[in-house]
Design a protein around this motif. Structure first.
Motif, PDB file in Angstrom:
ATOM      1  N   SER A 193       0.841  -1.204   0.000  1.00 49.37           N
ATOM      2  CA  SER A 193       0.000   0.000   0.000  1.00 49.37           C
ATOM      3  C   SER A 193       0.874   1.251   0.000  1.00 49.37           C
ATOM      4  O   SER A 193       2.023   1.226   0.434  1.00 49.37           O
ATOM      5  N   ARG A 194       0.310   2.348  -0.451  1.00 53.27           N
ATOM      6  CA  ARG A 194       1.041   3.616  -0.436  1.00 53.27           C
ATOM      7  C   ARG A 194       1.055   4.257   0.955  1.00 53.27           C
ATOM      8  O   ARG A 194       1.743   5.245   1.162  1.00 53.27           O
ATOM      9  N   GLN A 195       0.281   3.706   1.888  1.00 52.83           N
ATOM     10  CA  GLN A 195       0.249   4.218   3.265  1.00 52.83           C
ATOM     11  C   GLN A 195       0.988   3.242   4.192  1.00 52.83           C
ATOM     12  O   GLN A 195       0.940   2.030   4.003  1.00 52.83           O
ATOM     13  N   HIS A 196       1.619   3.827   5.196  1.00 57.54           N
ATOM     14  CA  HIS A 196       2.244   3.001   6.226  1.00 57.54           C
ATOM     15  C   HIS A 196       1.159   2.269   7.004  1.00 57.54           C
ATOM     16  O   HIS A 196       0.064   2.804   7.204  1.00 57.54           O
ATOM     17  N   PRO A 197       1.460   1.073   7.477  1.00 57.10           N
ATOM     18  CA  PRO A 197       0.471   0.377   8.303  1.00 57.10           C
ATOM     19  C   PRO A 197       0.295   1.102   9.641  1.00 57.10           C
ATOM     20  O   PRO A 197       1.249   1.671  10.185  1.00 57.10           O
ATOM     21  N   VAL A 198      -0.920   1.073  10.155  1.00 53.26           N
ATOM     22  CA  VAL A 198      -1.209   1.766  11.412  1.00 53.26           C
ATOM     23  C   VAL A 198      -0.346   1.219  12.542  1.00 53.26           C
ATOM     24  O   VAL A 198       0.136   1.982  13.388  1.00 53.26           O
ATOM     25  N   TRP A 199      -0.115  -0.096  12.550  1.00 49.45           N
ATOM     26  CA  TRP A 199       0.676  -0.665  13.632  1.00 49.45           C
ATOM     27  C   TRP A 199       2.066  -0.031  13.694  1.00 49.45           C
ATOM     28  O   TRP A 199       2.631   0.111  14.785  1.00 49.45           O
ATOM     29  N   SER A 200       2.617   0.377  12.539  1.00 44.82           N
ATOM     30  CA  SER A 200       3.972   0.942  12.547  1.00 44.82           C
ATOM     31  C   SER A 200       3.998   2.324  13.200  1.00 44.82           C
ATOM     32  O   SER A 200       4.958   2.671  13.894  1.00 44.82           O
ATOM     33  N   ALA A 201       2.945   3.106  13.005  1.00 44.62           N
ATOM     34  CA  ALA A 201       2.861   4.411  13.678  1.00 44.62           C
ATOM     35  C   ALA A 201       2.674   4.215  15.180  1.00 44.62           C
ATOM     36  O   ALA A 201       3.262   4.938  15.991  1.00 44.62           O
ATOM     37  N   ASN A 202       1.855   3.228  15.548  1.00 44.42           N
ATOM     38  CA  ASN A 202       1.658   2.938  16.973  1.00 44.42           C
ATOM     39  C   ASN A 202       2.953   2.462  17.622  1.00 44.42           C
ATOM     40  O   ASN A 202       3.299   2.890  18.721  1.00 44.42           O
TER      41      ASN A 202
END
Length: 158
Positions: A87-96
């Motif tokens: 995906s062109r977006q980072h996974p949410v888990w990585s921001a968390n």
């Protein structure tokens, strides 16, 4: 002794660009298998690939968020890659994980705390090379992500 052909099949499939489009089917299947097995196995386990279950605190909600991830063994530590199926977006888990710096990992029936370090610079290049050697599908995901640099984290037991 007969070896398990599934890891090689999974690695071959992981190099096929069309496979990234199956996330909308694989993720619900993962949840179903986890529920039926009482969280003991998931899709990656069935495929014979190394997977861990990570729980990290949500940076906005403060609630525990759990996800299954392919990991790359690195000595006694683990590398996890924020590819998000290309995906062109980072996974949410990585921001968390970036915000929390720690998580709980469930691996082979054991749960333990880890510290998480985002890898950058020369160390990131080495980690990326190791990850791609281990899971060549990351190259396909990299192309699909349109130039987004995947976040790479090292998880170390605390």
């Amino acid at each position: 002794m007969v070896s398990n052909p599934l890891p090689n099949l999974a690695r071959w499939l992981g190099r096929q660009p069309w496979v990234m489009g199956t996330a909308r089917f694989v993720l619900p299947t993962e949840r179903l298998i986890r529920a039926l097995s009482r969280n003991r196995i998931g899709v990656l386990d069935i495929a014979g690939l190394p997977s861990l279950r990570m729980t990290v605190t949500g940076r906005k909600s403060g609630l525990p968020r759990e996800t299954s991830l392919l990991y790359v063994p690195r000595g006694e530590d683990f590398l996890i890659i924020g590819s998000n199926w290309g995906s062109r977006q980072h996974p949410v888990w990585s921001a968390n994980l970036r915000a929390a710096g720690t998580a709980l990992v469930r691996l082979h029936g054991e749960t333990f705390p880890v510290s998480a370090t985002e890898i950058d610079g020369v160390d990131r290049e080495r980690a990326w090379d190791l990850a791609v050697e281990f899971w060549p599908g990351y190259r396909v995901e990299e192309r699909l992500a349109g130039g987004r640099e995947f976040r790479i984290f090292e998880l170390r037991r605390r």
